[in-house]
Design a protein around this motif. Structure first.
Motif, PDB file in Angstrom:
ATOM      1  N   GLY A  50       6.463  11.279  13.552  1.00  0.00           N
ATOM      2  CA  GLY A  50       7.703  11.629  14.241  1.00  0.00           C
ATOM      3  C   GLY A  50       8.252  12.925  13.675  1.00  0.00           C
ATOM      4  O   GLY A  50       7.608  13.550  12.829  1.00  0.00           O
ATOM      5  N   LYS A  51       9.440  13.336  14.131  1.00  0.00           N
ATOM      6  CA  LYS A  51      10.073  14.552  13.594  1.00  0.00           C
ATOM      7  C   LYS A  51      11.131  14.194  12.552  1.00  0.00           C
ATOM      8  O   LYS A  51      11.194  14.782  11.481  1.00  0.00           O
ATOM      9  CB  LYS A  51      10.719  15.328  14.745  1.00  0.00           C
ATOM     10  CG  LYS A  51      11.853  16.248  14.321  1.00  0.00           C
ATOM     11  CD  LYS A  51      11.537  17.706  14.417  1.00  0.00           C
ATOM     12  CE  LYS A  51      12.730  18.549  13.952  1.00  0.00           C
ATOM     13  NZ  LYS A  51      12.566  19.972  14.265  1.00  0.00           N
ATOM     14  N   LEU A  52      11.991  13.227  12.854  1.00  0.00           N
ATOM     15  CA  LEU A  52      13.137  12.951  11.979  1.00  0.00           C
ATOM     16  C   LEU A  52      12.771  11.985  10.858  1.00  0.00           C
ATOM     17  O   LEU A  52      11.885  11.159  11.011  1.00  0.00           O
ATOM     18  CB  LEU A  52      14.309  12.424  12.808  1.00  0.00           C
ATOM     19  CG  LEU A  52      14.801  13.398  13.886  1.00  0.00           C
ATOM     20  CD1 LEU A  52      15.916  12.770  14.707  1.00  0.00           C
ATOM     21  CD2 LEU A  52      15.266  14.717  13.267  1.00  0.00           C
ATOM     22  N   SER A  70      21.551  19.584  16.390  1.00  0.00           N
ATOM     23  CA  SER A  70      22.021  19.114  15.087  1.00  0.00           C
ATOM     24  C   SER A  70      22.248  17.623  15.270  1.00  0.00           C
ATOM     25  O   SER A  70      23.171  17.234  16.004  1.00  0.00           O
ATOM     26  CB  SER A  70      23.335  19.766  14.684  1.00  0.00           C
ATOM     27  OG  SER A  70      23.179  21.081  14.250  1.00  0.00           O
ATOM     28  N   MET A  71      21.428  16.811  14.601  1.00  0.00           N
ATOM     29  CA  MET A  71      21.556  15.357  14.803  1.00  0.00           C
ATOM     30  C   MET A  71      22.978  14.882  14.526  1.00  0.00           C
ATOM     31  O   MET A  71      23.527  14.067  15.280  1.00  0.00           O
ATOM     32  CB  MET A  71      20.579  14.612  13.883  1.00  0.00           C
ATOM     33  CG  MET A  71      20.533  13.121  14.096  1.00  0.00           C
ATOM     34  SD  MET A  71      19.445  12.336  12.894  1.00  0.00           S
ATOM     35  CE  MET A  71      19.246  10.715  13.626  1.00  0.00           C
ATOM     36  N   VAL A  72      23.635  15.416  13.489  1.00  0.00           N
ATOM     37  CA  VAL A  72      25.003  14.977  13.174  1.00  0.00           C
ATOM     38  C   VAL A  72      25.929  15.205  14.349  1.00  0.00           C
ATOM     39  O   VAL A  72      26.743  14.345  14.693  1.00  0.00           O
ATOM     40  CB  VAL A  72      25.598  15.693  11.933  1.00  0.00           C
ATOM     41  CG1 VAL A  72      25.218  15.021  10.667  1.00  0.00           C
ATOM     42  CG2 VAL A  72      25.301  17.155  11.932  1.00  0.00           C
ATOM     43  N   PRO A  90      21.026  17.235   2.746  1.00  0.00           N
ATOM     44  CA  PRO A  90      22.205  18.019   2.350  1.00  0.00           C
ATOM     45  C   PRO A  90      22.783  18.863   3.471  1.00  0.00           C
ATOM     46  O   PRO A  90      23.999  19.050   3.541  1.00  0.00           O
ATOM     47  CB  PRO A  90      21.684  18.895   1.212  1.00  0.00           C
ATOM     48  CG  PRO A  90      20.196  18.854   1.279  1.00  0.00           C
ATOM     49  CD  PRO A  90      19.823  17.597   1.982  1.00  0.00           C
ATOM     50  N   LEU A  91      21.899  19.384   4.365  1.00  0.00           N
ATOM     51  CA  LEU A  91      22.423  20.166   5.484  1.00  0.00           C
ATOM     52  C   LEU A  91      21.544  19.945   6.698  1.00  0.00           C
ATOM     53  O   LEU A  91      20.474  20.532   6.822  1.00  0.00           O
ATOM     54  CB  LEU A  91      22.521  21.642   5.145  1.00  0.00           C
ATOM     55  CG  LEU A  91      23.637  22.326   5.939  1.00  0.00           C
ATOM     56  CD1 LEU A  91      24.989  21.910   5.403  1.00  0.00           C
ATOM     57  CD2 LEU A  91      23.483  23.816   5.949  1.00  0.00           C
ATOM     58  N   ASP A  92      22.040  19.099   7.577  1.00  0.00           N
ATOM     59  CA  ASP A  92      21.301  18.747   8.786  1.00  0.00           C
ATOM     60  C   ASP A  92      21.626  19.720   9.912  1.00  0.00           C
ATOM     61  O   ASP A  92      22.759  20.140  10.045  1.00  0.00           O
ATOM     62  CB  ASP A  92      21.673  17.331   9.221  1.00  0.00           C
ATOM     63  CG  ASP A  92      21.012  16.955  10.528  1.00  0.00           C
ATOM     64  OD1 ASP A  92      21.727  16.860  11.543  1.00  0.00           O
ATOM     65  OD2 ASP A  92      19.780  16.856  10.553  1.00  0.00           O
TER      66      ASP A  92
HETATM   67  P1  FBP Z   1      17.066  19.313   9.575  1.00  0.00           P
HETATM   68  O1  FBP Z   1      17.797  20.458  10.108  1.00  0.00           O
HETATM   69  O2  FBP Z   1      17.765  18.609   8.495  1.00  0.00           O
HETATM   70  O3  FBP Z   1      15.649  19.623   9.217  1.00  0.00           O
HETATM   71  O4  FBP Z   1      17.049  18.208  10.774  1.00  0.00           O
HETATM   72  C1  FBP Z   1      16.267  18.175  11.802  1.00  0.00           C
HETATM   73  C2  FBP Z   1      16.989  18.596  13.081  1.00  0.00           C
HETATM   74  O5  FBP Z   1      17.577  19.846  12.940  1.00  0.00           O
HETATM   75  C3  FBP Z   1      18.012  17.582  13.613  1.00  0.00           C
HETATM   76  O6  FBP Z   1      19.296  17.782  13.130  1.00  0.00           O
HETATM   77  C4  FBP Z   1      17.963  17.849  15.114  1.00  0.00           C
HETATM   78  O7  FBP Z   1      18.308  16.713  15.878  1.00  0.00           O
HETATM   79  C5  FBP Z   1      16.525  18.263  15.346  1.00  0.00           C
HETATM   80  O8  FBP Z   1      15.984  18.651  14.087  1.00  0.00           O
HETATM   81  C6  FBP Z   1      16.419  19.415  16.291  1.00  0.00           C
HETATM   82  O9  FBP Z   1      15.081  19.559  16.649  1.00  0.00           O
HETATM   83  P2  FBP Z   1      14.607  20.696  17.664  1.00  0.00           P
HETATM   84  O10 FBP Z   1      14.631  21.959  16.893  1.00  0.00           O
HETATM   85  O11 FBP Z   1      13.221  20.244  18.083  1.00  0.00           O
HETATM   86  O12 FBP Z   1      15.533  20.714  18.812  1.00  0.00           O
END
Ligand code: FBP
Length: 346
Positions: free
Chosen positions: A279-281, A251-253, A120-122
């Motif tokens: 992984g993280k994502l 922000s991945m978006v 919902p909020l990336d």
């Molecule tokens: P959420 O905010 O939805 O949890 O998404 C994960 C995220 O914020 C991605 O949008 C972004 O690419 C990544 O994590 C950033 O990671 P980091 O804090 O390690 O830079």
């Protein structure tokens, strides 16, 4: 990027007439886009709307299934999407980054043939500092004969997505969408309140000089990733023979939108901090929808070792290593991993 005066509704109706989207999926996308408009308004209000900061009360943070402290806007955006999609009759069920398990549509509402998953909020870490954030969504078919879908019915590889998109809340609000026939960008006309087509058929340049990664994780990366980024940083003095620039919005978006607009590679590789989680994502509502959008724009998306869209999901909140963007550069990153694994196998 030019205004076409073609609204999202008109674009989708033309796609339907061309047999590229059916009425139910068209209406589902319209519902999601309306929810994104409401989220855009909430995000745009910022402190004036009292929506900044952590969710939870009495100093108790509210922790989601990811083990992360939820932001007020995470919770509000999730509620907006749940509410908007409950009664439309297009869905059999939905799942969210903010919810432990999937949710079937309540019995009091008609059910449809689709399953919706969303973040919902990336970019939550950027909410309170007024940097672009977004909503990411993915649509799958509900398996035939399944009335009350459960989590296992969502575990379909990314190739099974019938639609994917994101909405980015930045200087302008933009919706980027694919229904499997190219990737298209729409900009929200705030005066009229509708999304207008501004780029039909986004194309990612095959090669690039720009990479996006959280460099502060470098010492935790695997050897092939260390070698790959090491050579990017060597630039024209190294084996890549050209200089690279770096960007990281976190922000991945926003990072992927830049890549869909002008090329580049985005990666969140495996590192020893997140290895136990894979992984993280998240695969289902971050990596898969973004991978379909990128591939439909002529780019590539990989785990570093296989095509992202062919990964068989094992859980709703499964995490994966991510490499996506300019095809030539993703293939380069994959070659470093393949060479390393081949050596390790010998
Ligand atoms: P959420 O905010 O939805 O949890 O998404 C994960 C995220 O914020 C991605 O949008 C972004 O690419 C990544 O994590 C950033 O990671 P980091 O804090 O390690 O830079």
């Amino acid at each position: 990027m030019t205004s076409s005066n073609i609204s999202l509704t008109q674009f989708l109706i033309e796609e339907q007439r061309a047999g590229r989207v059916n009425p139910q999926l068209r209406l589902l996308i319209e519902v999601v886009s309306r929810a994104c408009k409401r989220i855009s308004i909430a995000v745009g209000k910022g402190a004036l709307g009292g929506v900044l900061g952590d969710a939870g009360s009495a100093g108790e943070a509210s922790i989601n299934v990811q083990g992360e402290a939820q932001k007020k806007l995470d919770v509000l955006s999730n509620e907006i999407l749940l509410e908007a999609n409950a009664w439309g009759g297009h869905l059999a069920g939905l799942a969210s980054e903010e919810m432990d398990t999937s949710q079937p549509i309540p019995d009091k509402y008609p059910r449809g043939n689709y399953l919706l998953m969303f973040d919902p909020l990336d970019g939550s870490s950027n909410i309170d500092v007024n940097i672009s954030v977004g909503t990411i969504f993915s649509v799958l078919r509900c398996p035939d004969g399944v009335e009350q879908p459960r989590d296992e019915h969502y575990l379909q590889p990314g190739t099974e997505q019938v639609a994917a998109g994101y909405c980015t809340y930045g200087p302008s609000t933009m919706l980027v969408l694919t229904v499997g026939h190219g990737t298209h960008a729409f900009t929200l006309d705030r005066e009229v309140g509708s999304f207008v087509l501004t780029t039909r058929g986004m194309r990612i340049p095959e090669d690039t000089k720009e990479f996006a990664v959280n460099m502060s994780n470098q010492r935790f990366w695997e050897a092939p990733m260390q070698a790959y980024v090491g050579d990017l940083l060597k630039g024209s003095e190294g084996p890549r023979g050209k200089d690279f620039n770096m960007r990281w919005v976190a922000s991945m978006v926003a990072d992927v939108h830049r890549i869909l607009t002008r090329g580049g590679i985005f990666s969140y590789p495996l590192d020893s901090k997140c290895a136990a989680k894979g992984g993280k994502l998240r695969l289902m509502y971050e990596a898969n929808p973004m991978s379909l959008l990128v591939e439909q724009a002529g780019g590539a998306a990989s785990t570093g070792r296989m095509r992202m869209l062919e990964v068989q999901p094992t859980g709703l909140h499964m995490r994966v290593p991510v490499f996506m963007g300019s095809k030539g550069e993703v293939e380069a990153a994959v070659r470093y991993h393949q060479a390393h694994d081949a050596n390790a196998a010998n």
